[in-house]
Motif scaffolding. Structure first.
Motif, PDB file in Angstrom:
ATOM      1  N   ARG A  26       0.820  -1.205   0.000  1.00 48.46           N
ATOM      2  CA  ARG A  26       0.000   0.000   0.000  1.00 48.46           C
ATOM      3  C   ARG A  26       0.862   1.266   0.000  1.00 48.46           C
ATOM      4  O   ARG A  26       0.407   2.323   0.423  1.00 48.46           O
ATOM      5  CB  ARG A  26      -0.900   0.007   1.242  1.00 48.46           C
ATOM      6  CG  ARG A  26      -1.890  -1.149   1.294  1.00 48.46           C
ATOM      7  CD  ARG A  26      -3.025  -0.961   0.324  1.00 48.46           C
ATOM      8  NE  ARG A  26      -4.026  -2.031   0.433  1.00 48.46           N
ATOM      9  CZ  ARG A  26      -5.170  -2.047  -0.247  1.00 48.46           C
ATOM     10  NH1 ARG A  26      -5.456  -1.047  -1.065  1.00 48.46           N
ATOM     11  NH2 ARG A  26      -6.011  -3.046  -0.110  1.00 48.46           N
ATOM     12  N   SER A  84       4.228   3.451  -2.191  1.00 48.29           N
ATOM     13  CA  SER A  84       5.050   3.541  -3.399  1.00 48.29           C
ATOM     14  C   SER A  84       6.523   3.293  -3.096  1.00 48.29           C
ATOM     15  O   SER A  84       7.336   3.214  -4.016  1.00 48.29           O
ATOM     16  CB  SER A  84       4.886   4.923  -4.048  1.00 48.29           C
ATOM     17  OG  SER A  84       5.289   5.944  -3.145  1.00 48.29           O
ATOM     18  N   GLU A  95      -8.991  -9.472  -6.019  1.00 49.28           N
ATOM     19  CA  GLU A  95      -8.062  -8.458  -6.516  1.00 49.28           C
ATOM     20  C   GLU A  95      -8.292  -7.141  -5.789  1.00 49.28           C
ATOM     21  O   GLU A  95      -9.415  -6.613  -5.774  1.00 49.28           O
ATOM     22  CB  GLU A  95      -8.239  -8.256  -8.019  1.00 49.28           C
ATOM     23  CG  GLU A  95      -7.665  -9.373  -8.882  1.00 49.28           C
ATOM     24  CD  GLU A  95      -6.138  -9.381  -8.902  1.00 49.28           C
ATOM     25  OE1 GLU A  95      -5.529  -8.409  -8.428  1.00 49.28           O
ATOM     26  OE2 GLU A  95      -5.572 -10.375  -9.396  1.00 49.28           O
ATOM     27  N   GLY A 132      -7.215  -4.063  -6.333  1.00 48.51           N
ATOM     28  CA  GLY A 132      -7.335  -2.835  -7.105  1.00 48.51           C
ATOM     29  C   GLY A 132      -6.324  -1.776  -6.726  1.00 48.51           C
ATOM     30  O   GLY A 132      -6.610  -0.579  -6.829  1.00 48.51           O
ATOM     31  N   VAL A 133      -5.137  -2.191  -6.273  1.00 50.78           N
ATOM     32  CA  VAL A 133      -4.084  -1.230  -5.934  1.00 50.78           C
ATOM     33  C   VAL A 133      -3.136  -1.078  -7.112  1.00 50.78           C
ATOM     34  O   VAL A 133      -2.984  -1.981  -7.940  1.00 50.78           O
ATOM     35  CB  VAL A 133      -3.289  -1.684  -4.686  1.00 50.78           C
ATOM     36  CG1 VAL A 133      -4.194  -1.712  -3.487  1.00 50.78           C
ATOM     37  CG2 VAL A 133      -2.635  -3.043  -4.917  1.00 50.78           C
ATOM     38  N   ALA A 134      -2.475   0.074  -7.168  1.00 57.77           N
ATOM     39  CA  ALA A 134      -1.501   0.300  -8.236  1.00 57.77           C
ATOM     40  C   ALA A 134      -0.271  -0.556  -8.011  1.00 57.77           C
ATOM     41  O   ALA A 134       0.130  -0.817  -6.882  1.00 57.77           O
ATOM     42  CB  ALA A 134      -1.105   1.776  -8.266  1.00 57.77           C
ATOM     43  N   THR A 135       0.318  -1.009  -9.118  1.00 55.43           N
ATOM     44  CA  THR A 135       1.584  -1.730  -9.038  1.00 55.43           C
ATOM     45  C   THR A 135       2.679  -0.681  -8.951  1.00 55.43           C
ATOM     46  O   THR A 135       3.077  -0.093  -9.954  1.00 55.43           O
ATOM     47  CB  THR A 135       1.771  -2.629 -10.277  1.00 55.43           C
ATOM     48  OG1 THR A 135       0.694  -3.569 -10.331  1.00 55.43           O
ATOM     49  CG2 THR A 135       3.084  -3.392 -10.208  1.00 55.43           C
ATOM     50  N   GLN A 136       3.162  -0.425  -7.730  1.00 59.16           N
ATOM     51  CA  GLN A 136       3.965   0.760  -7.522  1.00 59.16           C
ATOM     52  C   GLN A 136       5.256   0.507  -6.751  1.00 59.16           C
ATOM     53  O   GLN A 136       6.330   0.903  -7.172  1.00 59.16           O
ATOM     54  CB  GLN A 136       3.131   1.797  -6.765  1.00 59.16           C
ATOM     55  CG  GLN A 136       2.471   1.254  -5.507  1.00 59.16           C
ATOM     56  CD  GLN A 136       1.561   2.268  -4.835  1.00 59.16           C
ATOM     57  OE1 GLN A 136       1.501   3.417  -5.227  1.00 59.16           O
ATOM     58  NE2 GLN A 136       0.861   1.838  -3.780  1.00 59.16           N
ATOM     59  N   ARG A 161       0.486  -8.519  -4.476  1.00 62.26           N
ATOM     60  CA  ARG A 161      -0.076  -7.457  -5.301  1.00 62.26           C
ATOM     61  C   ARG A 161       0.412  -6.094  -4.790  1.00 62.26           C
ATOM     62  O   ARG A 161       0.717  -5.921  -3.616  1.00 62.26           O
ATOM     63  CB  ARG A 161      -1.603  -7.497  -5.287  1.00 62.26           C
ATOM     64  CG  ARG A 161      -2.201  -8.668  -6.047  1.00 62.26           C
ATOM     65  CD  ARG A 161      -1.929  -8.582  -7.543  1.00 62.26           C
ATOM     66  NE  ARG A 161      -2.614  -9.627  -8.288  1.00 62.26           N
ATOM     67  CZ  ARG A 161      -2.087 -10.813  -8.575  1.00 62.26           C
ATOM     68  NH1 ARG A 161      -0.864 -11.104  -8.144  1.00 62.26           N
ATOM     69  NH2 ARG A 161      -2.779 -11.693  -9.277  1.00 62.26           N
ATOM     70  N   GLY A 162       0.453  -5.120  -5.697  1.00 62.97           N
ATOM     71  CA  GLY A 162       0.863  -3.776  -5.349  1.00 62.97           C
ATOM     72  C   GLY A 162       2.360  -3.566  -5.404  1.00 62.97           C
ATOM     73  O   GLY A 162       2.849  -2.519  -4.982  1.00 62.97           O
ATOM     74  N   GLY A 207       5.830  -3.584  -7.862  1.00 62.05           N
ATOM     75  CA  GLY A 207       6.400  -3.644  -9.199  1.00 62.05           C
ATOM     76  C   GLY A 207       7.587  -4.575  -9.278  1.00 62.05           C
ATOM     77  O   GLY A 207       7.900  -5.123 -10.335  1.00 62.05           O
ATOM     78  N   THR A 263       2.339  -9.136 -12.243  1.00 62.23           N
ATOM     79  CA  THR A 263       3.219  -8.652 -13.311  1.00 62.23           C
ATOM     80  C   THR A 263       4.601  -8.244 -12.794  1.00 62.23           C
ATOM     81  O   THR A 263       5.405  -7.698 -13.546  1.00 62.23           O
ATOM     82  CB  THR A 263       2.588  -7.441 -14.015  1.00 62.23           C
ATOM     83  OG1 THR A 263       2.432  -6.373 -13.066  1.00 62.23           O
ATOM     84  CG2 THR A 263       1.224  -7.794 -14.593  1.00 62.23           C
TER      85      THR A 263
END
Length: 265
Positions: A79, A81, A102, A104-108, A128-129, A131, A153
């Motif tokens: 949660r 960056s 899922e 729905g958080v940014a991949t950051q 998740r979340g 990069g 990803t």
């Protein structure tokens, strides 16, 4: 002594930087080492969520003297960056019943998990979340039980003297990003014989193997879904047979198999 923080329903409690909310756990951090040190008497700590464990900051469980920490959830979610750095002596990632939706958080951000022994335990585990994900087992990364680790990803790097298993574990590490197995250059104290019957599967958009995999009499599956599989100089993949002595009788386990698949590479 084992301390379990179990989240089921409708609880909201801030406890030494661990916020228990309905269906999940949020790690928010704290100032200083004293609050975390209060967990030390437990020796083994389990954080169990029936949904996710959300990271707003990193945490060093080893600083409190905890011998083993289990993160038991459907997903670990970043949660922030920034970099979430998780450290400890033995860290177990497992999912004994958490339901994943899922988030729905940014991949950051980035996730780093560093342990003397990093165990991929039972169940389907999700990241998740993040990069990028860097998982380091100073002595070993061990697959124990049947399960998978899906990083979405993210670019994933596994760094360890040996990626192995025990109790005939069957574990997969999956990402659509680049996946790398790298060696620390050191030696593990684990005996290769403990990996008997282990199955290890690595799947990335591209896959580079530069470390050691032990899965005696088991299987190793290497897959690139959108690129090349590279097995570089110095890599070792051992699925050989094993002779086991039972009193005055020697039994032999057959060698296992290695499968390499490159789609689009």
């Amino acid at each position: 002594v084992l301390l379990v923080l179990l989240v089921m329903f409708a609880a909201s409690l801030f406890y030494f930087g661990v916020l228990l909310v309905e269906g999940g756990i949020r790690l928010l951090g704290w100032r200083g080492a004293r609050p975390l040190a209060r967990f030390a008497d437990a020796q083994n700590l389990t954080l169990r969520s029936y949904s996710t464990i959300d990271f707003y900051t990193g945490i060093n469980f080893g600083a409190a003297g905890l011998g083993s920490v289990t993160l038991d959830a459907g997903a670990l979610v970043g949660r922030t960056s920034g970099t979430v750095a998780v450290a400890g002596d033995t860290i177990v990632l497992q999912n004994s019943g958490g339901v994943f939706t899922e988030p729905g958080v940014a991949t950051q951000g980035a996730l780093t998990v560093t342990a003397n022994e990093l165990v991929l335990g039972e169940g389907d585990k999700v990241l998740r979340g993040f990069g990028s994900v860097a998982l380091t087992g100073i002595n070993a990364i061990i697959g124990d039980g049947h399960g998978s680790l899906n990083a979405g990803t993210a670019i994933v790097t596994l760094t360890t003297p040996v990626l192995t298993g025990r109790n005939a574990g069957n574990q997969s590490v999956i990402t659509t990003g680049a996946l790398t197995l790298a060696s620390t250059g050191g030696a593990s104290t684990l005996a290769a014989a403990a990996s008997l019957g282990t199955i290890i599967s690595l799947s990335g958009g591209s896959l580079t193997v530069g470390g050691r995999i032990d899965a005696l009499g088991g299987g190793v599956n290497l897959t690139a879904t959108n690129g090349d599989v590279k097995i570089i100089d110095g890599a070792v993949i051992d699925v050989g047979g094993l002779a086991v002595q039972f009193y005055d009788i020697t039994e032999h386990a057959d060698a296992g198999r290695i499968a390499v698949t490159a789609l689009g590479g």
